[in-house]
Design an enzyme around this catalytic site. Structure first.
Site, PDB file in Angstrom:
ATOM      1  N   SER A 159       0.858  -1.190   0.000  1.00 57.96           N
ATOM      2  CA  SER A 159       0.000   0.000   0.000  1.00 57.96           C
ATOM      3  C   SER A 159       0.891   1.235   0.000  1.00 57.96           C
ATOM      4  O   SER A 159       2.043   1.175   0.459  1.00 57.96           O
ATOM      5  CB  SER A 159      -0.872  -0.023   1.267  1.00 57.96           C
ATOM      6  OG  SER A 159      -1.430   1.252   1.502  1.00 57.96           O
ATOM      7  N   TYR A 172      -1.823  -1.042  10.391  1.00 61.90           N
ATOM      8  CA  TYR A 172      -1.984  -1.367   8.961  1.00 61.90           C
ATOM      9  C   TYR A 172      -0.759  -0.887   8.191  1.00 61.90           C
ATOM     10  O   TYR A 172      -0.149  -1.642   7.424  1.00 61.90           O
ATOM     11  CB  TYR A 172      -3.259  -0.709   8.430  1.00 61.90           C
ATOM     12  CG  TYR A 172      -3.489  -0.917   6.944  1.00 61.90           C
ATOM     13  CD1 TYR A 172      -4.111  -2.068   6.475  1.00 61.90           C
ATOM     14  CD2 TYR A 172      -3.099   0.044   6.012  1.00 61.90           C
ATOM     15  CE1 TYR A 172      -4.335  -2.256   5.112  1.00 61.90           C
ATOM     16  CE2 TYR A 172      -3.305  -0.132   4.662  1.00 61.90           C
ATOM     17  CZ  TYR A 172      -3.933  -1.294   4.215  1.00 61.90           C
ATOM     18  OH  TYR A 172      -4.134  -1.481   2.853  1.00 61.90           O
TER      19      TYR A 172
HETATM   20  P1  NAP Z   1     -11.666  -5.978   1.278  1.00 64.43           P
HETATM   21  O1  NAP Z   1     -12.692  -5.624   0.274  1.00 64.43           O
HETATM   22  O2  NAP Z   1     -11.867  -5.620   2.699  1.00 64.43           O
HETATM   23  O3  NAP Z   1     -11.376  -7.532   1.151  1.00 64.43           O
HETATM   24  C1  NAP Z   1     -10.477  -8.160   2.019  1.00 64.43           C
HETATM   25  C2  NAP Z   1     -10.623  -9.658   1.912  1.00 64.43           C
HETATM   26  O4  NAP Z   1      -9.774 -10.242   2.908  1.00 64.43           O
HETATM   27  C3  NAP Z   1     -12.041 -10.140   2.192  1.00 64.43           C
HETATM   28  O5  NAP Z   1     -12.363 -11.195   1.303  1.00 64.43           O
HETATM   29  C4  NAP Z   1     -11.946 -10.646   3.623  1.00 64.43           C
HETATM   30  O6  NAP Z   1     -12.845 -11.686   3.933  1.00 64.43           O
HETATM   31  C5  NAP Z   1     -10.528 -11.194   3.653  1.00 64.43           C
HETATM   32  N1  NAP Z   1     -10.063 -11.292   5.030  1.00 64.43           N
HETATM   33  C6  NAP Z   1      -9.999 -10.299   5.957  1.00 64.43           C
HETATM   34  N2  NAP Z   1      -9.587 -10.793   7.127  1.00 64.43           N
HETATM   35  C7  NAP Z   1      -9.386 -12.123   6.957  1.00 64.43           C
HETATM   36  C8  NAP Z   1      -8.982 -13.178   7.805  1.00 64.43           C
HETATM   37  N3  NAP Z   1      -8.736 -12.979   9.102  1.00 64.43           N
HETATM   38  N4  NAP Z   1      -8.882 -14.413   7.281  1.00 64.43           N
HETATM   39  C9  NAP Z   1      -9.159 -14.655   5.997  1.00 64.43           C
HETATM   40  N5  NAP Z   1      -9.565 -13.695   5.132  1.00 64.43           N
HETATM   41  C10 NAP Z   1      -9.684 -12.444   5.609  1.00 64.43           C
HETATM   42  O7  NAP Z   1     -10.252  -5.329   0.908  1.00 64.43           O
HETATM   43  P2  NAP Z   1      -9.592  -4.938  -0.498  1.00 64.43           P
HETATM   44  O8  NAP Z   1      -9.689  -3.484  -0.634  1.00 64.43           O
HETATM   45  O9  NAP Z   1     -10.067  -5.840  -1.571  1.00 64.43           O
HETATM   46  O10 NAP Z   1      -8.063  -5.225  -0.133  1.00 64.43           O
HETATM   47  C11 NAP Z   1      -7.309  -6.271  -0.727  1.00 64.43           C
HETATM   48  C12 NAP Z   1      -5.840  -5.977  -0.473  1.00 64.43           C
HETATM   49  O11 NAP Z   1      -5.467  -4.759  -1.128  1.00 64.43           O
HETATM   50  C13 NAP Z   1      -5.466  -5.785   0.990  1.00 64.43           C
HETATM   51  O12 NAP Z   1      -4.204  -6.362   1.223  1.00 64.43           O
HETATM   52  C14 NAP Z   1      -5.382  -4.278   1.154  1.00 64.43           C
HETATM   53  O13 NAP Z   1      -4.530  -3.910   2.200  1.00 64.43           O
HETATM   54  C15 NAP Z   1      -4.823  -3.905  -0.194  1.00 64.43           C
HETATM   55  N6  NAP Z   1      -5.059  -2.507  -0.603  1.00 64.43           N
HETATM   56  C16 NAP Z   1      -6.300  -2.068  -0.929  1.00 64.43           C
HETATM   57  C17 NAP Z   1      -6.488  -0.760  -1.360  1.00 64.43           C
HETATM   58  C18 NAP Z   1      -7.837  -0.241  -1.747  1.00 64.43           C
HETATM   59  O14 NAP Z   1      -7.962   0.958  -2.067  1.00 64.43           O
HETATM   60  N7  NAP Z   1      -8.881  -1.053  -1.759  1.00 64.43           N
HETATM   61  C19 NAP Z   1      -5.381   0.100  -1.455  1.00 64.43           C
HETATM   62  C20 NAP Z   1      -4.119  -0.366  -1.105  1.00 64.43           C
HETATM   63  C21 NAP Z   1      -3.967  -1.677  -0.685  1.00 64.43           C
HETATM   64  P3  NAP Z   1     -14.393 -11.384   4.267  1.00 64.43           P
HETATM   65  O15 NAP Z   1     -15.002 -10.982   2.970  1.00 64.43           O
HETATM   66  O16 NAP Z   1     -14.868 -12.663   4.767  1.00 64.43           O
HETATM   67  O17 NAP Z   1     -14.401 -10.270   5.270  1.00 64.43           O
END
Ligand code: NAP
Length: 254
Positions: A159, A172
């Site tokens: 990130s 985070y």
């Molecule tokens: P998200 O929509 O919150 O999805 C996260 C996923 O991780 C969900 O499927 C969630 O499962 C799963 N998860 C969370 N805790 C878990 C656990 N304890 N065990 C197993 N699975 C777990 O997030 P996202 O935005 O797609 O993020 C994906 C990645 O991109 C992350 O690493 C995040 O830090 C990174 N990122 C995102 C952004 C952004 O703007 N979105 C920017 C920079 C980096 P549930 O659905 O069951 O909750």
């Protein structure tokens, strides 16, 4: 840090992930869901890992309905799973597929946006466990099956706040700094030794639940969707990225 128009506009050939076995964590929602479906559309057999089985089943059904290779579901909660669980997973993958060609560490939690001075130790441990320690342990256990692939790609998710410290991003941000360090360390250890490459992707601002949680006042329609940022993932998961190791790649142009 690699950020080229070529990667964000990468257009894979038809079925460029055919015959590849790829595990995606957090495959039930957000970016992980989009990558799992996108990889299956490119011919990969995807192991859908995540904590909410109903969401994983929905992704499973979408892949089958689209005519993709039958995925597997691996229910796992990264807060509680142990190295032994990941060793068992490695044995299962070996028995079922004989190797692992791709491992995307995508699942993460935001924790609380608050000053470190007030950050709860309990939440700190949980965020570091899910965003860092579980990923280290899973990779360590799966190295046996990754090394059985002709070319295996391990991808961690970073990130912008894991590169430049910013107020109130708490555990985070610290976990993402650590992920960057782990990628560099591990990549330099495997460099030139075998068939495994290890890189990171920074998705950039993307329309997901996590982004909405971090920026509740933002208009989600101003953001790229998870599908928009797929090219960087498909590039790193496939054979066009053989030889790329130790990089931290931007999924969006800045
Ligand atoms: P998200 O929509 O919150 O999805 C996260 C996923 O991780 C969900 O499927 C969630 O499962 C799963 N998860 C969370 N805790 C878990 C656990 N304890 N065990 C197993 N699975 C777990 O997030 P996202 O935005 O797609 O993020 C994906 C990645 O991109 C992350 O690493 C995040 O830090 C990174 N990122 C995102 C952004 C952004 O703007 N979105 C920017 C920079 C980096 P549930 O659905 O069951 O909750």
């Amino acid at each position: 840090m690699l950020s080229t128009p070529n990667i964000t506009r990468y257009k894979p050939g038809l079925n460029h992930l055919a015959q590849r076995i790829i595990l995606v964590t957090g495959a039930g929602d957000g970016i992980g869901k989009a990558v799992a479906i996108g990889a299956a559309k490119s011919g990969a057999t995807v192991i859908l890992a995540g904590r909410t089985v109903a969401k994983l089943e929905q992704v499973y059904n979408l892949i089958i309905e689209a005519g993709g290779p039958e995925p597997s579901i691996y229910p796992v909660d990264l807060t509680g799973a142990t190295a032994k669980d990941y060793d068992d997973l490695s044995v299962l993958i070996d028995e079922q597929f004989g190797r692992l060609d791709g491992l995307l560490h995508n699942a993460a939690i935001l924790g609380l946006r608050s000053p470190l001075t007030n950050y709860s130790s309990e939440l700190w441990s949980k965020v570091i466990q899910v965003n860092l320690t579980a990923q280290f342990q899973m990779t360590q256990s799966l190295m046996t099956v990754l090394e059985k692939s002709e070319d295996a790609s391990v991808i961690f998710t970073t990130s912008g706040v894991g590169r430049v410290g910013k107020a109130f991003w708490g555990a985070y941000a610290v976990s993402k700094f650590a992920v960057e360090g782990m990628v560099q360390t591990w990549a330099s250890e495997v460099e030139g030794l075998g068939s495994v490459r290890i890189n990171a992707i920074n998705p950039g601002a993307t329309r997901t639940n996590m982004r909405a949680q971090a920026f509740p006042a933002e208009n989600p329609n101003d953001l790229k969707t998870p599908e928009d940022i797929l090219p960087a993932y498909l590039y790193l998961l496939g054979q066009d990225s053989i030889g790329v190791n130790g990089q931290s790649i931007e999924a969006q142009l800045r």
